[in-house]
Design a protein around this motif. Structure first.
Motif, mmCIF file in Angstrom:
data_model
loop_
_atom_site.group_PDB
_atom_site.id
_atom_site.type_symbol
_atom_site.label_atom_id
_atom_site.label_comp_id
_atom_site.label_asym_id
_atom_site.label_seq_id
_atom_site.Cartn_x
_atom_site.Cartn_y
_atom_site.Cartn_z
ATOM 1 N N ARG A 93 1.039 -1.260 0.215
ATOM 2 C CA ARG A 93 0.047 -0.022 -0.280
ATOM 3 C C ARG A 93 0.780 1.432 -0.062
ATOM 4 N N ILE A 94 0.064 2.476 -0.448
ATOM 5 C CA ILE A 94 0.967 3.690 -0.761
ATOM 6 C C ILE A 94 -0.090 4.182 0.837
ATOM 7 N N ARG A 95 0.613 4.755 1.189
ATOM 8 C CA ARG A 95 -0.296 4.906 2.464
ATOM 9 C C ARG A 95 -0.444 6.849 2.549
ATOM 10 N N ALA A 96 0.744 7.538 1.824
ATOM 11 C CA ALA A 96 0.271 8.309 1.826
ATOM 12 C C ALA A 96 1.309 9.298 0.414
ATOM 13 N N ILE A 97 1.414 10.602 0.158
ATOM 14 C CA ILE A 97 1.507 10.751 -1.252
ATOM 15 C C ILE A 97 1.060 12.514 -0.637
ATOM 16 N N ASP A 98 2.789 13.425 -0.884
ATOM 17 C CA ASP A 98 1.924 14.754 -0.491
ATOM 18 C C ASP A 98 3.222 15.965 -0.943
ATOM 19 N N PRO A 99 2.221 15.940 -2.557
ATOM 20 C CA PRO A 99 3.311 16.806 -3.471
ATOM 21 C C PRO A 99 3.591 18.341 -3.029
ATOM 22 N N ILE A 100 3.350 18.428 -1.664
ATOM 23 C CA ILE A 100 3.864 20.396 -1.319
ATOM 24 C C ILE A 100 5.060 19.690 -0.706
ATOM 25 N N ASN A 101 5.536 18.775 -0.100
ATOM 26 C CA ASN A 101 6.077 18.622 1.432
ATOM 27 C C ASN A 101 6.499 16.942 0.275
ATOM 28 N N PHE A 102 6.625 17.050 -1.104
ATOM 29 C CA PHE A 102 7.603 16.240 -2.193
ATOM 30 C C PHE A 102 7.803 14.816 -1.390
ATOM 31 N N THR A 103 6.687 14.693 -1.142
ATOM 32 C CA THR A 103 7.710 12.599 0.117
ATOM 33 C C THR A 103 6.126 12.030 0.267
ATOM 34 N N LEU A 208 9.893 8.559 1.369
ATOM 35 C CA LEU A 208 10.399 9.173 1.088
ATOM 36 C C LEU A 208 10.271 10.360 -0.453
ATOM 37 N N LYS A 209 11.604 10.461 -0.525
ATOM 38 C CA LYS A 209 11.742 12.351 -1.065
ATOM 39 C C LYS A 209 11.094 12.168 -2.742
ATOM 40 N N LEU A 210 10.377 12.973 -2.636
ATOM 41 C CA LEU A 210 9.938 13.267 -4.030
ATOM 42 C C LEU A 210 10.769 14.420 -4.950
ATOM 43 N N PHE A 211 10.614 14.820 -6.336
ATOM 44 C CA PHE A 211 11.333 15.601 -6.760
ATOM 45 C C PHE A 211 10.077 16.767 -8.307
ATOM 46 N N PRO A 212 10.331 17.307 -8.591
ATOM 47 C CA PRO A 212 9.438 18.055 -9.555
ATOM 48 C C PRO A 212 9.374 17.231 -10.587
ATOM 49 N N LYS A 213 8.549 16.823 -10.863
ATOM 50 C CA LYS A 213 8.492 16.356 -12.222
ATOM 51 C C LYS A 213 9.629 16.913 -13.298
ATOM 52 N N PRO A 214 10.176 16.809 -14.576
ATOM 53 C CA PRO A 214 11.065 17.039 -15.316
ATOM 54 C C PRO A 214 10.242 17.071 -16.404
#
Length: 465
Positions: A93-103, A208-214
């Motif tokens: 399961r993906i428990r949470a995704i936060d595009p503002i915190n990029f996590t 985990l860290k996310l990053f801006p989409k290219p």
């Protein structure tokens, strides 16, 4: 009550696998070097079930072997007789995704490609990318500190991790799923478990860290006279693009030739053969300018003889076709016979020297051996693989694995390099750990192991000599 019945009470009888046909896929290692002999395969549904299974096995003094997608290349997920394999496949399961915190918080059994797609859906990028991404699972990626093709820009799995949830050897749960970029409160415990291959605990979830989409990508395949020229082009591209180089992959001519022979749809984009090729990719979350920067770098490289020819992708399909050349190398090697593999790293500036020295040494020891040295030039990690001589007997060739390891690894160690850059240690490289790690390093690691797993139930026989 027998152990397996008690385990069935925890996870359900359908998720305690014991029949040979049911457990076969969990027993076979990717390269076929090892075969497991597990008592059972247990498939818990969540962290609580995983903890209860580990606690029960610890009480019974039964070893546990964590396993994700079973795509490892060093035997780290293969069980010995009497052990229990704990598969993370249901922890998906993906428990949470936060595009503002990029996590993103994901459970260990999530397939890597699924995480990439989830990030993409919210306009973000999860940059960990490797050949097995369609079947490997993030828990295994973290347990081996996986690298892949984007390490140059984004770092290894370790660098992409903010926090972990881990089931310890006694069944306790450590909840370290922090979403903080800065947390200076004592020891950073997550780093003990990343790269430990399940010998200290079982990773059940990660933040985990996310990053801006290219928004723009520029990709070129560059013909080189030698790997040293590739380093000059890499340095120029980093400077010209504001350090926007995402990937820098080296491919030898023999790698392309094997791909042309064995990989469907692969073609040589050049009209004549060249000794080496560099796959260079730039990316940016801000559209505009990358292609021009890359074109300028290529023009300068051609003028100064660092590049002999170049192809710049003009579309997404052309980009995929260029990447297929790099991705086809390991696929083609499997079809060419026996392959003795080395996953080594030296400082980036010394990669050409390492390739040259190791090539001369193995060719002197085994005339006719075909050196296929390829991989991540940008971060110093080379897959220095040896394909059997034409017409050789596969078993006879593979019997020289340790001899070839010694030749290559001694040179790499002399250059202050690593004999395992991104694949881990598992069972395959335990002797190499004993040979190349200092007594102090080995003692410190063994002390950590004894402190966190005093009964030695967590993936025994892996990593530590």
């Amino acid at each position: 009550m027998p152990l397996l019945d008690r385990l069935a009470d925890i996870v359900g009888a359908a998720h305690v696998l014991t029949q040979p046909a049911d457990i076969e896929a969990y027993m076979v290692e990717e390269r076929g070097l090892y075969r497991g002999q597990a008592l059972a395969v247990i498939r818990p549904a969540d962290t609580a079930q995983t903890a209860a299974v580990v606690a029960l096995c610890a009480e019974a003094k039964v070893a546990v072997v964590p396993q994700g997608g079973n795509t490892g290349l060093c035997g780290g997920g293969i069980a010995e007789a009497g052990a229990v394999v704990i598969s993370t496949e249901r922890l998906n399961r993906i428990r949470a995704i936060d595009p503002i915190n990029f996590t993103l918080i994901a459970e260990a059994g999530c397939v890597l490609a699924t995480l990439q797609q989830a990030a993409d859906a919210v306009g973000c990028l999860f940059p960990l990318s490797l050949g097995a991404e369609g079947s490997c699972r993030i828990g295994g990626n973290l347990s081996t500190n996986a690298g892949g093709v984007a390490v140059l820009r984004y770092g290894n799995a370790r660098d992409l991790t903010l926090g972990l949830e881990v089931v310890l050897a006694d069944g306790r749960i450590w909840n370290g799923l922090r979403l903080l970029r800065k947390d200076n409160t004592g020891y950073d415990l997550k780093h003990l478990f990343i790269g430990a291959e399940g010998t200290l605990g079982i990773i059940t979830a990660a933040s985990l860290k996310l990053f801006p989409k290219p928004q723009e990508m520029a990709t070129a395949l560059i013909a080189l006279p030698d790997p040293t020229a590739g380093l000059a082009i890499l340095a120029a591209a980093r400077r010209a693009s504001g350090d926007a180089v995402t990937a820098c992959e080296l491919v030898p001519r023999i790698g392309l030739e094997l791909g042309l022979a064995h990989v469907a749809g692969l073609r040589d984009p050049f009209e004549q053969p060249y000794p080496w090729y560099l796959l260079l990719e730039l990316s940016s979350s801000r559209p505009g300018g990358l292609s021009e920067s890359l074109e300028s770098v290529l023009a300068d490289a051609l003028e100064h003889g660092h590049a002999l020819d170049a192809v710049l992708a003009q579309s997404g399909d052309q980009r995929k076709a260029l990447w297929r050349i790099r991705e086809g190398v390991p696929e083609a090697q499997k079809k060419e016979g026996g392959s003795i593999k080395h996953d080594v790293a030296v400082p980036v500036s010394r990669v050409p020297e390492m390739i040259e020295r190791c090539t001369h040494a193995v060719e002197a020891a085994l005339p006719g051996v075909r050196v296929v040295a390829f991989g991540h030039l940008g971060d110093g990690n080379t897959h220095f693989n040896l394909t059997q001589p034409i017409g050789a007997d596969k078993a006879t060739f593979l019997a020289r694995w340790e001899e070839m390891n010694r030749i290559v690894h001694d040179i790499v160690a002399e250059m202050n390099g690593s004999v395992s850059a991104e694949h881990g240690i598992g069972r395959l490289k335990i002797a190499e750990m004993a040979r190349y790690k200092s007594d102090v390093e080995l003692d410190l690691m063994q002390r950590v192991k004894r402190a966190l797993d005093p009964a030695a139930v967590m993936n025994p026989g892996k990593v530590l000599p």
